[in-house]
Write a protein that holds these residues in place. Structure first.
Motif, short mmCIF file in Angstrom:
data_model
loop_
_atom_site.label_atom_id
_atom_site.label_comp_id
_atom_site.label_asym_id
_atom_site.label_seq_id
_atom_site.Cartn_x
_atom_site.Cartn_y
_atom_site.Cartn_z
N THR A 7 0.84 -1.20 0.00
CA THR A 7 0.00 0.00 0.00
C THR A 7 0.87 1.25 0.00
N LEU A 8 0.49 2.20 -0.83
CA LEU A 8 1.20 3.48 -0.93
C LEU A 8 0.45 4.53 -0.12
N LEU A 9 1.16 5.25 0.74
CA LEU A 9 0.58 6.33 1.53
C LEU A 9 1.36 7.61 1.30
N VAL A 163 3.85 24.20 3.63
CA VAL A 163 3.97 22.78 3.96
C VAL A 163 5.03 22.59 5.04
N HIS A 164 4.73 21.71 6.02
CA HIS A 164 5.64 21.49 7.14
C HIS A 164 6.13 20.06 7.26
N TRP A 165 5.41 19.10 6.70
CA TRP A 165 5.90 17.73 6.74
C TRP A 165 5.30 16.93 5.59
N VAL A 166 6.00 15.86 5.22
CA VAL A 166 5.56 14.98 4.14
C VAL A 166 5.80 13.54 4.58
N VAL A 167 4.76 12.73 4.52
CA VAL A 167 4.88 11.29 4.78
C VAL A 167 4.75 10.56 3.45
N ALA A 168 5.70 9.68 3.16
CA ALA A 168 5.66 8.90 1.92
C ALA A 168 6.10 7.48 2.23
N LEU A 169 5.17 6.55 2.18
CA LEU A 169 5.46 5.16 2.52
C LEU A 169 4.94 4.23 1.44
N HIS A 170 5.76 3.20 1.15
CA HIS A 170 5.30 2.09 0.32
C HIS A 170 5.44 0.85 1.19
N GLY A 171 4.32 0.42 1.76
CA GLY A 171 4.41 -0.57 2.82
C GLY A 171 5.09 0.07 4.02
N GLY A 197 3.25 15.86 19.95
CA GLY A 197 4.10 16.33 18.86
C GLY A 197 4.02 15.42 17.66
N THR A 198 5.19 14.91 17.21
CA THR A 198 5.21 14.09 16.01
C THR A 198 4.61 12.71 16.27
N VAL A 199 4.12 12.12 15.18
CA VAL A 199 3.52 10.79 15.24
C VAL A 199 4.21 9.91 14.22
N THR A 200 4.76 8.80 14.66
CA THR A 200 5.43 7.87 13.74
C THR A 200 4.40 6.99 13.05
N ILE A 201 4.43 7.00 11.72
CA ILE A 201 3.54 6.16 10.93
C ILE A 201 4.36 4.94 10.49
N LYS A 202 4.11 3.80 11.11
CA LYS A 202 4.91 2.61 10.83
C LYS A 202 4.55 1.98 9.49
N SER A 203 3.30 2.12 9.08
CA SER A 203 2.85 1.57 7.80
C SER A 203 1.56 2.27 7.40
N PRO A 204 1.17 2.20 6.13
CA PRO A 204 -0.11 2.81 5.73
C PRO A 204 -1.30 2.27 6.51
#
Length: 703
Positions: A7-9, A163-171, A197-204
């Protein structure tokens, strides 16, 4: 090579986006991402997008991790200059090979549609999803359209908000890219003050739950549902009922990340204001919902949607109450001041208010609308009393533009005039007509309810269209700054709903607009029909451009709608294909036999022939017998029955073509007689529709 799928996020985090832009922006971002994947031949599953005040996100399922390797032909110069007579490479071929970094011996002759060229085959290695996204996404995102945008970083970047942050995940893998100078990663941001504060996105798959734990409801539909439930509960606890406002609910759902609702109150003395002023103050200026009691009377209370469900000390409630109180005080001041002067006494002042520089002032417009309202009322057969009421309302309908209340609440123009007339004790029908003469203001707005109101609303819109087009203000492309297309759609809605016997040409004639206005109405009416669900083929089937492209413009608007309604269901018939083919077959014979018919006219007359073929005699009798019935059905707008009548021609026409020879070279009189028979048949088949336009569309399509 085995291609992994995941999955792409993509999430773009920024400063607060105006609520009205969020929904469209999230869809546009989704379109951009899907377009990038499709153009890169990266297989993928369905996509979904979300939007909120501080983020836009797209999630695409099962996206291939890299492109498939593929073989491709690289063409060089034409073969005739690339090879010598002995087949060895000429300088042109050698130069091409050097540029490509290959040995000239690899070059071969390749045949194409354009001729013979020199070239070679190579295997192109597929790019990774990360490389494709990093290469394509920044430019696509940077070119997303917004009504308004901002510049930051010394003006080098431009987007809806910084823009202040960008999340880009493939899996679970982070894709490396740079967007507006921000490097991508797997760190998002939670709620401004409900999160550390920040939130870690481990996967989509972890995205929605991770942000919800950080105080952010990602899905707009979920925010909306939660707000609706909170509003209903709060209204019940306040002892009242919520005034439903779906548009406001949509808006506030995009204003908050973690919805909450607070109950506020205002001085009950403000209830002296008309309900419209109360609700507009709450809705437009504070995005608050109104409450009413069991009898529908306004309560001195409101519900405000907040960006948190926590207000233990009442600071949010008191802040809203303070602002609402101030806004209501302004509304009361303007209302009281405007009431000091009767609305009718403002008419002379309209001469100082410009409607359009090339058209004149609002006094001129009021005079035109009054005359047009009388003419319209007489045309549609209204009684004299209603016509007088409409004319009186038309004369006064623009006067409230001069009031302080409309100056403060421009969205209430028209309504304020009606409310003032009602408060002055003027005739109710006149006050109501003024009140509702701007309706419908858009596709979702209600229509005028009173007869006089419908007349004034139509006359006002017709005058704007005719006068502005008359000075060259014709909408072009996507530009329609004066709202003429919207006005045209409003006219069609009113006329169609009221069932007035008015056509496209009749509307243009009514407002003395001439062909430019008639052409505008004709084009706009087709767009309006598309907006109401008709397909282009259905519209062409009714407007019959191949039969008589202009005749439909003289049909009543309600009649055109009735024809379209019957056409929309014709594909469900078992004999649909035969019906669609019937007219086509008759027309083909008449067209292809034109030369033979001309030749026959030089040798004989149709009257010299006495028909002896039973199928032809039977068909002629049927056409003659059906003619009065067809007239009756058209008069009753019974177009489903017309289609049944046409269907009854399938068998006798088929038999006619089997038994009778239309073009008989040995008998020119017979040729002309049967030509005339087919012409009569063609007139019957195409009098209401041209079913050829639906050929090949057994399944109804939306485009």
């Amino acid at each position: 090579m085995r291609v992994t799928r995941a999955t792409l996020l993509l999430e773009i985090g920024c400063e607060e986006i105006p609520a009205r832009m969020i929904s469209g922006a999230s869809r546009e971002l989704e379109r951009c991402v899907v377009e990038i994947l499709d153009e890169a031949r990266l297989e993928h599953g369905p996509a979904v997008s979300w939007g909120g005040p501080r983020r836009l996100a797209v999630c695409v399922e099962t996206v291939a991790g890299r492109q498939e390797d593929r073989d491709e032909q690289i063409l060089g110069p034409p073969a005739k200059i690339a090879f010598r007579d002995d087949g060895s490479p000429a300088p042109a071929a050698v130069g091409f090979a050097r540029k490509q970094g290959i040995d000239p011996e690899r070059l071969t002759r390749i045949e194409t549609d354009r001729g013979s060229y020199v070239g070679y085959e190579r295997r192109r290695k597929g790019r990774t999803i990360g490389a494709v996204i990093a290469d394509q996404l920044p430019a696509r995102v940077g070119s997303m359209p917004f009504p308004k945008s901002m510049r930051w970083a010394e003006g080098t970047h431009r987007w809806v908000r910084p823009v202040h942050w960008v999340v880009a995940l493939h899996g679970k893998k982070t894709l490396e890219l740079s967007l507006f100078g921000i490097a991508s990663g797997n760190l998002s941001a939670g709620h401004r003050f409900r999160s550390a504060g920040t939130v870690t996105i481990k996967s989509p798959q972890n995205y929605i739950t991770a942000l919800e734990r950080a105080g952010v409801v990602v899905e707009p539909a979920k925010r909306r549902k939660r707000i609706a439930a909170l509003l209903a509960d709060a209204a019940t606890q306040a002892g009242g009922a919520l005034v439903e406002d779906p548009r406001l609910l949509d808006e506030v759902a995009d204003l908050v990340e973690w919805p909450g609702v607070v109950l506020g109150h205002f001085d009950e003395n403000f209830l002296e204001l008309p309900t419209e002023l109360l609700s507009t103050t709450l809705r437009h200026h504070q995005k608050c919902f109104s409450l009413v009691d069991r009898d529908g009377r306004a309560l001195p209370a409101f519900l405000a949607v907040t960006n948190t469900d926590d207000d233990p000390n009442g600071h949010i409630r008191r802040g809203n109450e303070w602002v609402v109180g101030g806004r209501l005080e302004d509304a009361r001041f303007f209302w009281r001041e405007d009431r000091r002067r009767p609305l009718e006494t403002r008419s002379p002042d309209l001469a100082g208010m410009v409607f359009h520089a090339k058209v004149g002032n609002f006094a001129d417009k009021a005079t035109r609308v009054e005359a047009l309202a009388r003419r319209l009322g007489e045309t549609i057969g209204l009684d004299a009393t209603t016509i007088d009421q409409a004319a009186a309302a038309a004369r006064l309908c623009k006067n409230d533009l001069l009031t302080g209340t409309v100056g403060e609440f421009p969205e209430l123009q028209g309504q304020v005039g009606g409310l003032m007339l009602r408060a002055e004790g003027q005739p109710g029908a006149v006050a109501q007509a003024v009140y509702e003469h701007y309706r419908p203001a858009g596709a979702g707005d209600s229509l005028p309810e009173s007869a006089a109101g419908r007349v004034v609303a139509t006359a006002d819109k017709l005058d704007s269209i005719a006068s502005l087009i008359g000075v060259g203000e014709i909408p072009t492309g996507s530009r329609d700054p004066l709202g003429l297309r919207r006005a045209g759609s409003g006219v069609f809605r009113i006329v169609g709903d009221a069932g007035w016997d008015l056509s496209v040409n009749g509307l243009a004639e009514l407002c003395s607009g001439g062909e430019p206005v008639a052409g505008f109405f004709a084009e706009r009416f087709k767009h309006y029909l598309r907006e109401t669900g008709a397909t282009p083929n259905e519209i062409r089937s009714v407007s019959r451009p191949e039969i008589d492209p202009a005749e439909w413009r003289d049909w009543p608007i309600a009649d055109v709608a009735a024809r379209l309604e019957s056409i929309a269901g014709v594909r469900d018939r078992g004999d649909f294909e035969q019906l669609a083919d019937l007219t086509k077959r008759v027309d083909n014979i008449l067209t292809k036999g034109a030369a033979a018919f001309t030749k026959a006219e030089e040798a004989a007359k149709a009257s010299e022939f006495e028909e002896d073929q039973a199928a032809a005699i039977r068909l002629r009798k049927k056409i003659d017998a059906d003619s009065p019935e067809l007239d009756r059905l058209i008069g009753e707008q019974s177009y489903a029955a017309v289609i049944d009548l046409l269907a009854a021609y399938v068998e006798p026409v088929e038999q006619f073509f089997v038994d009778a020879l239309v073009v008989d070279e040995d008998d020119p009189a017979a040729t002309l007689a049967r030509r005339d028979l087919l012409r009569s048949l063609h007139d019957v088949l195409t009098r209401c529709f041209d079913l050829r336009e639906l050929a090949g569309q057994a399944v109804r399509k939306g485009s």
